[in-house]
Write an enzyme that holds these catalytic residues in place. Structure first.
Site, PDB file in Angstrom:
ATOM      1  N   LEU A  70      80.482 103.149  34.697  1.00  0.00           N
ATOM      2  CA  LEU A  70      81.078 102.268  35.705  1.00  0.00           C
ATOM      3  C   LEU A  70      80.747 102.737  37.114  1.00  0.00           C
ATOM      4  CD1 LEU A  70      84.468 101.955  33.853  1.00  0.00           C
ATOM      5  CD2 LEU A  70      82.775 100.134  34.125  1.00  0.00           C
ATOM      6  N   GLU A 107      90.222 109.789  16.165  1.00  0.00           N
ATOM      7  CA  GLU A 107      90.217 109.062  17.450  1.00  0.00           C
ATOM      8  C   GLU A 107      91.272 107.962  17.449  1.00  0.00           C
ATOM      9  OE1 GLU A 107      85.684 109.102  19.172  1.00  0.00           O
ATOM     10  OE2 GLU A 107      86.351 107.372  18.079  1.00  0.00           O
ATOM     11  N   ASN A 115      89.275 106.827  28.670  1.00  0.00           N
ATOM     12  CA  ASN A 115      88.108 106.750  27.781  1.00  0.00           C
ATOM     13  C   ASN A 115      88.358 107.639  26.576  1.00  0.00           C
ATOM     14  OD1 ASN A 115      85.358 106.209  26.988  1.00  0.00           O
ATOM     15  ND2 ASN A 115      84.824 108.258  27.700  1.00  0.00           N
ATOM     16  N   ARG A 156      74.274  96.784  38.854  1.00  0.00           N
ATOM     17  CA  ARG A 156      75.478  97.318  38.229  1.00  0.00           C
ATOM     18  C   ARG A 156      76.718  96.919  39.020  1.00  0.00           C
ATOM     19  NH1 ARG A 156      76.175 102.944  36.281  1.00  0.00           N
ATOM     20  NH2 ARG A 156      74.707 103.902  37.712  1.00  0.00           N
ATOM     21  N   HIS A 213      86.073 109.831  13.969  1.00  0.00           N
ATOM     22  CA  HIS A 213      86.502 108.459  14.235  1.00  0.00           C
ATOM     23  C   HIS A 213      87.947 108.224  13.769  1.00  0.00           C
ATOM     24  CE1 HIS A 213      83.473 105.277  15.368  1.00  0.00           C
ATOM     25  NE2 HIS A 213      84.619 104.774  15.701  1.00  0.00           N
ATOM     26  N   ASN A 233      88.394 101.391  17.414  1.00  0.00           N
ATOM     27  CA  ASN A 233      89.475 101.881  18.283  1.00  0.00           C
ATOM     28  C   ASN A 233      90.305 100.720  18.825  1.00  0.00           C
ATOM     29  OD1 ASN A 233      89.481 104.938  18.688  1.00  0.00           O
ATOM     30  ND2 ASN A 233      87.297 104.436  18.805  1.00  0.00           N
ATOM     31  N   GLY A 248      82.235 110.992  37.229  1.00  0.00           N
ATOM     32  CA  GLY A 248      81.235 111.643  36.377  1.00  0.00           C
ATOM     33  C   GLY A 248      81.185 111.025  34.984  1.00  0.00           C
ATOM     34  N   VAL A 249      80.293 111.549  34.155  1.00  0.00           N
ATOM     35  CA  VAL A 249      80.216 111.078  32.769  1.00  0.00           C
ATOM     36  C   VAL A 249      81.088 111.995  31.909  1.00  0.00           C
ATOM     37  CG1 VAL A 249      78.687 110.726  30.785  1.00  0.00           C
ATOM     38  CG2 VAL A 249      77.913 110.105  33.082  1.00  0.00           C
ATOM     39  N   ASP A 250      82.231 111.470  31.455  1.00  0.00           N
ATOM     40  CA  ASP A 250      83.162 112.206  30.592  1.00  0.00           C
ATOM     41  C   ASP A 250      83.719 113.466  31.265  1.00  0.00           C
ATOM     42  OD1 ASP A 250      82.705 110.300  28.544  1.00  0.00           O
ATOM     43  OD2 ASP A 250      80.925 111.395  27.891  1.00  0.00           O
ATOM     44  N   SER A 306      88.555 113.579  22.388  1.00  0.00           N
ATOM     45  CA  SER A 306      89.305 113.714  23.637  1.00  0.00           C
ATOM     46  C   SER A 306      89.593 112.320  24.195  1.00  0.00           C
ATOM     47  CB  SER A 306      88.474 114.444  24.702  1.00  0.00           C
ATOM     48  OG  SER A 306      87.944 115.659  24.218  1.00  0.00           O
ATOM     49  N   ARG A 329      78.683 101.522  28.940  1.00  0.00           N
ATOM     50  CA  ARG A 329      78.130 101.409  30.294  1.00  0.00           C
ATOM     51  C   ARG A 329      78.860 102.387  31.214  1.00  0.00           C
ATOM     52  NH1 ARG A 329      73.589  98.984  30.171  1.00  0.00           N
ATOM     53  NH2 ARG A 329      73.724  98.480  32.379  1.00  0.00           N
TER      54      ARG A 329
HETATM   55  C1  GRF Z   1      83.872 106.117  19.451  1.00  0.00           C
HETATM   56  O1  GRF Z   1      83.346 107.173  18.707  1.00  0.00           O
HETATM   57  C2  GRF Z   1      84.179 106.565  20.849  1.00  0.00           C
HETATM   58  O2  GRF Z   1      84.548 107.899  20.930  1.00  0.00           O
HETATM   59  C3  GRF Z   1      82.895 106.377  21.564  1.00  0.00           C
HETATM   60  O3  GRF Z   1      82.352 105.196  20.997  1.00  0.00           O
HETATM   61  C4  GRF Z   1      82.832 105.037  19.664  1.00  0.00           C
HETATM   62  C5  GRF Z   1      83.404 103.661  19.548  1.00  0.00           C
HETATM   63  O4  GRF Z   1      83.758 103.301  18.250  1.00  0.00           O
HETATM   64  N1  GRF Z   1      83.105 106.319  22.989  1.00  0.00           N
HETATM   65  P1  GRF Z   1      84.483 101.931  17.945  1.00  0.00           P
HETATM   66  O5  GRF Z   1      83.624 100.824  18.568  1.00  0.00           O
HETATM   67  O6  GRF Z   1      85.845 101.976  18.551  1.00  0.00           O
HETATM   68  O7  GRF Z   1      84.518 101.807  16.463  1.00  0.00           O
END
Ligand code: GRF
Length: 211
Positions: free
Chosen positions: A95, A176, A109, A67, A173, A16, A145-147, A138, A93
């Protein structure tokens, strides 16, 4: 419009991150990656930053006693580079509130499922185990929260009968990468607005029309 200054947090492969770097190089995204931070040394994402001539740092969570101390180091590194928007791109991680307060409404995220379905880790596995016929990815603002933060954009992807975690994960992926760049371009164009929560409704995102 000022160029969007990004800090990208990574933990692993960094595909990404690569999509962001490529989009900037191809002038599809008016942004600069001011800093890449990895919590793990030696990961591929750091090599990708170096190849693109982007500054990177390792802030190894194992070197910190809490943390809070880890997050303080992250905030200092990002602030030193005047980062406007923090992108969690495979950052593994959770946050602390201190980090969230340092970048209020300025952390996004990417998650490999159609939230609020399948938050947390192993989202692709969770979707397969549940037997859903459509999943996706997404991009959302990060809250405590988490996601759970307000969704900015999502893409749907059909689950095929023959899919396993690898085949479905690869298709997600790919989507994404396009989705994350699309969201960052909208934020760079100042077209993403959060409408505050009211009367039982969660905070939500609206995309302003192009001016
Ligand atoms: C992705 O699938 C993302 O949605 C998740 O972690 C993965 C990261 O992939 N949070 P990369 O390191 O960007 O290839």
């Amino acid at each position: 419009m000022p160029t969007l200054d990004l800090g990208v947090l990574v933990s692993g492969n960094g595909t990404n991150l690569q999509a962001i770097l490529d989009a900037i190089a191809q002038k599809k995204l008016d942004a600069r990656v001011r800093l890449v931070v990895s919590n793990r040394p030696g990961v591929r994402a750091l090599e990708r930053a170096e190849s693109a001539g982007v500054e990177s740092q390792v802030v190894d969570h194992k070197q910190f006693s809490s943390r809070e101390a880890f997050d303080t180091a992250l905030v200092e590194a990002l602030r030193a580079k005047d980062v406007e928007l923090v992108v969690l791109a495979g950052f593994m991680r959770v946050l602390t509130p201190q980090f969230l307060e340092a970048f209020p409404g300025r952390i996004v995220n990417i998650h490999p499922a159609l939230l609020p379905a399948f938050p947390g880790t192993n989202a692709v596995r969770q979707a397969l185990d549940y037997g859903v016929k459509i999943t996706g990815c997404s991009v959302h603002f990060v809250d405590a929260g988490v996601d759970t933060g307000p969704v900015i954009l999502q893409r749907a992807i059909p689950v095929l009968d023959a899919d396993d975690e690898i085949s479905l994960g690869e298709r997600i992926h790919r989507e994404e990468h396009a989705l994350l760049v699309e969201v960052l371009a909208l934020i760079a164009a100042r077209r993403v607005r959060v409408v505050a929560a009211s009367s039982g409704k969660r905070a939500r995102v609206v995309i302003e029309p192009e001016r």
